[in-house]
Design a protein around this motif. Sequence first.
Motif, PDB file in Angstrom:
ATOM      1  N   LEU A 166      56.713  66.065  80.415  1.00 23.62           N
ATOM      2  CA  LEU A 166      57.559  65.137  81.162  1.00 23.62           C
ATOM      3  C   LEU A 166      57.868  65.695  82.548  1.00 23.62           C
ATOM      4  N   GLN A 167      58.135  66.995  82.615  1.00 28.14           N
ATOM      5  CA  GLN A 167      58.379  67.617  83.917  1.00 28.14           C
ATOM      6  C   GLN A 167      57.119  67.561  84.780  1.00 28.14           C
ATOM      7  N   GLY A 168      55.960  67.799  84.180  1.00 28.73           N
ATOM      8  CA  GLY A 168      54.701  67.722  84.926  1.00 28.73           C
ATOM      9  C   GLY A 168      54.447  66.328  85.489  1.00 28.73           C
ATOM     10  N   ARG A 169      54.804  65.317  84.729  1.00 25.94           N
ATOM     11  CA  ARG A 169      54.667  63.936  85.217  1.00 25.94           C
ATOM     12  C   ARG A 169      55.586  63.688  86.414  1.00 25.94           C
ATOM     13  N   GLU A 170      56.807  64.198  86.336  1.00 29.20           N
ATOM     14  CA  GLU A 170      57.723  64.036  87.464  1.00 29.20           C
ATOM     15  C   GLU A 170      57.223  64.824  88.675  1.00 29.20           C
ATOM     16  N   GLN A 171      56.678  66.017  88.453  1.00 25.08           N
ATOM     17  CA  GLN A 171      56.110  66.800  89.560  1.00 25.08           C
ATOM     18  C   GLN A 171      54.989  66.023  90.243  1.00 25.08           C
ATOM     19  N   ALA A 172      54.152  65.355  89.458  1.00 24.66           N
ATOM     20  CA  ALA A 172      53.043  64.588  90.017  1.00 24.66           C
ATOM     21  C   ALA A 172      53.542  63.393  90.819  1.00 24.66           C
ATOM     22  N   TYR A 177      40.981  63.006  94.861  1.00 25.12           N
ATOM     23  CA  TYR A 177      39.898  63.548  94.044  1.00 25.12           C
ATOM     24  C   TYR A 177      40.509  64.525  93.044  1.00 25.12           C
ATOM     25  N   SER A 178      39.887  64.619  91.869  1.00 24.53           N
ATOM     26  CA  SER A 178      40.439  65.451  90.812  1.00 24.53           C
ATOM     27  C   SER A 178      39.356  66.197  90.053  1.00 24.53           C
ATOM     28  N   SER A 179      39.748  67.353  89.554  1.00 29.74           N
ATOM     29  CA  SER A 179      38.992  68.062  88.530  1.00 29.74           C
ATOM     30  C   SER A 179      38.844  67.125  87.335  1.00 29.74           C
ATOM     31  N   PRO A 180      37.797  67.292  86.523  1.00 28.06           N
ATOM     32  CA  PRO A 180      37.641  66.436  85.347  1.00 28.06           C
ATOM     33  C   PRO A 180      38.559  66.799  84.170  1.00 28.06           C
ATOM     34  N   VAL A 181      39.343  67.850  84.269  1.00 27.56           N
ATOM     35  CA  VAL A 181      40.211  68.289  83.184  1.00 27.56           C
ATOM     36  C   VAL A 181      41.446  67.376  83.121  1.00 27.56           C
ATOM     37  N   ALA A 182      41.841  66.979  81.910  1.00 28.90           N
ATOM     38  CA  ALA A 182      42.873  65.960  81.698  1.00 28.90           C
ATOM     39  C   ALA A 182      44.151  66.207  82.492  1.00 28.90           C
ATOM     40  N   ARG A 183      44.664  67.446  82.505  1.00 28.58           N
ATOM     41  CA  ARG A 183      45.930  67.702  83.188  1.00 28.58           C
ATOM     42  C   ARG A 183      45.821  67.450  84.691  1.00 28.58           C
ATOM     43  N   ALA A 184      44.658  67.689  85.261  1.00 32.60           N
ATOM     44  CA  ALA A 184      44.442  67.416  86.679  1.00 32.60           C
ATOM     45  C   ALA A 184      44.286  65.915  86.919  1.00 32.60           C
ATOM     46  N   VAL A 185      43.530  65.242  86.068  1.00 35.54           N
ATOM     47  CA  VAL A 185      43.343  63.792  86.208  1.00 35.54           C
ATOM     48  C   VAL A 185      44.682  63.074  86.095  1.00 35.54           C
ATOM     49  N   GLN A 186      45.507  63.465  85.130  1.00 32.70           N
ATOM     50  CA  GLN A 186      46.818  62.841  84.971  1.00 32.70           C
ATOM     51  C   GLN A 186      47.670  63.036  86.223  1.00 32.70           C
ATOM     52  N   THR A 187      47.657  64.242  86.779  1.00 26.20           N
ATOM     53  CA  THR A 187      48.400  64.522  88.009  1.00 26.20           C
ATOM     54  C   THR A 187      47.895  63.643  89.144  1.00 26.20           C
ATOM     55  N   ALA A 188      46.586  63.575  89.295  1.00 22.95           N
ATOM     56  CA  ALA A 188      45.987  62.774  90.372  1.00 22.95           C
ATOM     57  C   ALA A 188      46.349  61.300  90.225  1.00 22.95           C
ATOM     58  N   ALA A 233      38.987  73.577  78.408  1.00 25.06           N
ATOM     59  CA  ALA A 233      39.529  72.238  78.659  1.00 25.06           C
ATOM     60  C   ALA A 233      40.924  72.147  78.071  1.00 25.06           C
ATOM     61  N   GLY A 234      41.444  70.939  78.054  1.00 26.50           N
ATOM     62  CA  GLY A 234      42.706  70.679  77.379  1.00 26.50           C
ATOM     63  C   GLY A 234      43.898  70.644  78.293  1.00 26.50           C
ATOM     64  N   GLY A 235      45.010  70.327  77.677  1.00 23.34           N
ATOM     65  CA  GLY A 235      46.271  70.269  78.394  1.00 23.34           C
ATOM     66  C   GLY A 235      46.613  68.869  78.837  1.00 23.34           C
ATOM     67  N   SER A 236      47.832  68.474  78.535  1.00 20.03           N
ATOM     68  CA  SER A 236      48.383  67.194  78.984  1.00 20.03           C
ATOM     69  C   SER A 236      49.683  67.484  79.699  1.00 20.03           C
ATOM     70  N   HIS A 296      47.541  71.111  89.494  1.00 12.45           N
ATOM     71  CA  HIS A 296      48.062  70.085  88.585  1.00 12.45           C
ATOM     72  C   HIS A 296      49.515  70.362  88.215  1.00 12.45           C
ATOM     73  N   GLY A 297      50.184  69.353  87.635  1.00 10.10           N
ATOM     74  CA  GLY A 297      51.552  69.495  87.167  1.00 10.10           C
ATOM     75  C   GLY A 297      51.644  70.332  85.899  1.00 10.10           C
ATOM     76  N   GLU A 298      52.874  70.636  85.523  1.00 12.01           N
ATOM     77  CA  GLU A 298      53.116  71.434  84.314  1.00 12.01           C
ATOM     78  C   GLU A 298      52.470  70.765  83.102  1.00 12.01           C
ATOM     79  N   ALA A 299      51.802  71.568  82.275  1.00  8.39           N
ATOM     80  CA  ALA A 299      51.069  71.023  81.124  1.00  8.39           C
ATOM     81  C   ALA A 299      51.428  71.768  79.856  1.00  8.39           C
ATOM     82  N   GLU A 300      51.216  71.082  78.744  1.00 13.26           N
ATOM     83  CA  GLU A 300      51.296  71.716  77.435  1.00 13.26           C
ATOM     84  C   GLU A 300      49.913  71.614  76.819  1.00 13.26           C
ATOM     85  N   TYR A 301      49.591  72.569  75.943  1.00 15.27           N
ATOM     86  CA  TYR A 301      48.232  72.686  75.441  1.00 15.27           C
ATOM     87  C   TYR A 301      48.179  72.456  73.939  1.00 15.27           C
ATOM     88  N   GLU A 302      47.035  72.012  73.488  1.00 13.77           N
ATOM     89  CA  GLU A 302      46.831  71.688  72.081  1.00 13.77           C
ATOM     90  C   GLU A 302      46.758  72.927  71.207  1.00 13.77           C
TER      91      GLU A 302
END
Length: 192
Positions: free
Chosen positions: A34-40, A56-67, A28-31, A15-21
């Motif tokens: 902005l850099q992670g979105r550009e990487q994706a 296909y993606s892992s069910p974890v948010a940071r992976a789903v967002q990347t996918a 779980a966790g992580g969204s 997945h792309g770069e994420a920040e965590y709650e």
Amino acid sequence: MSDLQCPTTVFLTRHGEAEYESDLLTNAGGSLTLQGREQARELGRRLAGERIAAVYSSPVARAVQTAELAAARLGVDVVVREGLQEFGPGDLLGLAAGHGLFEDVMDAWLTGDAERRVPGGESGAEISARVFAVLDSLADVHRGEALLVVSHGGAMCASLAYAGASELSREVANCASYRLEGDASGWRAGVW
């Protein structure tokens, strides 16, 4: 995996770069940042010529967002699959996250000790078994096609070491991809 000889190509990607709650270890966790979105989005651009049939993606948010961001560029749908998620922190759940907590375990996986585990967590062999169970099922459905599969660095480290990937380290970069080809004789891995 069926015995057909037409290989399936999987681009197994972190997945792309994420920040965590929280600074505490969780399952779980992580969204995406902005850099992670550009990487994706860049991941989607890099794979545009590969004729990706599905993502296909892992069910974890940071992976789903990347996918989802990569799939939008590729013009295909995203399907979430259990089994592609990161290894859990085991007995370290709820402790403060810190650099180096998992280095010894991951180094063991990279040197062939697939039985090492985070205390109270999965072994490298168990992680590999669940990831490759998903990849085998995808290969049966997508024989001869190329797929993007978004997962996590630790799960990739354990699984790719098991598959004999070269040039592998425990520091899998965000949106780094490894090309796997699978057929009846098994999976072969390489850097892409």
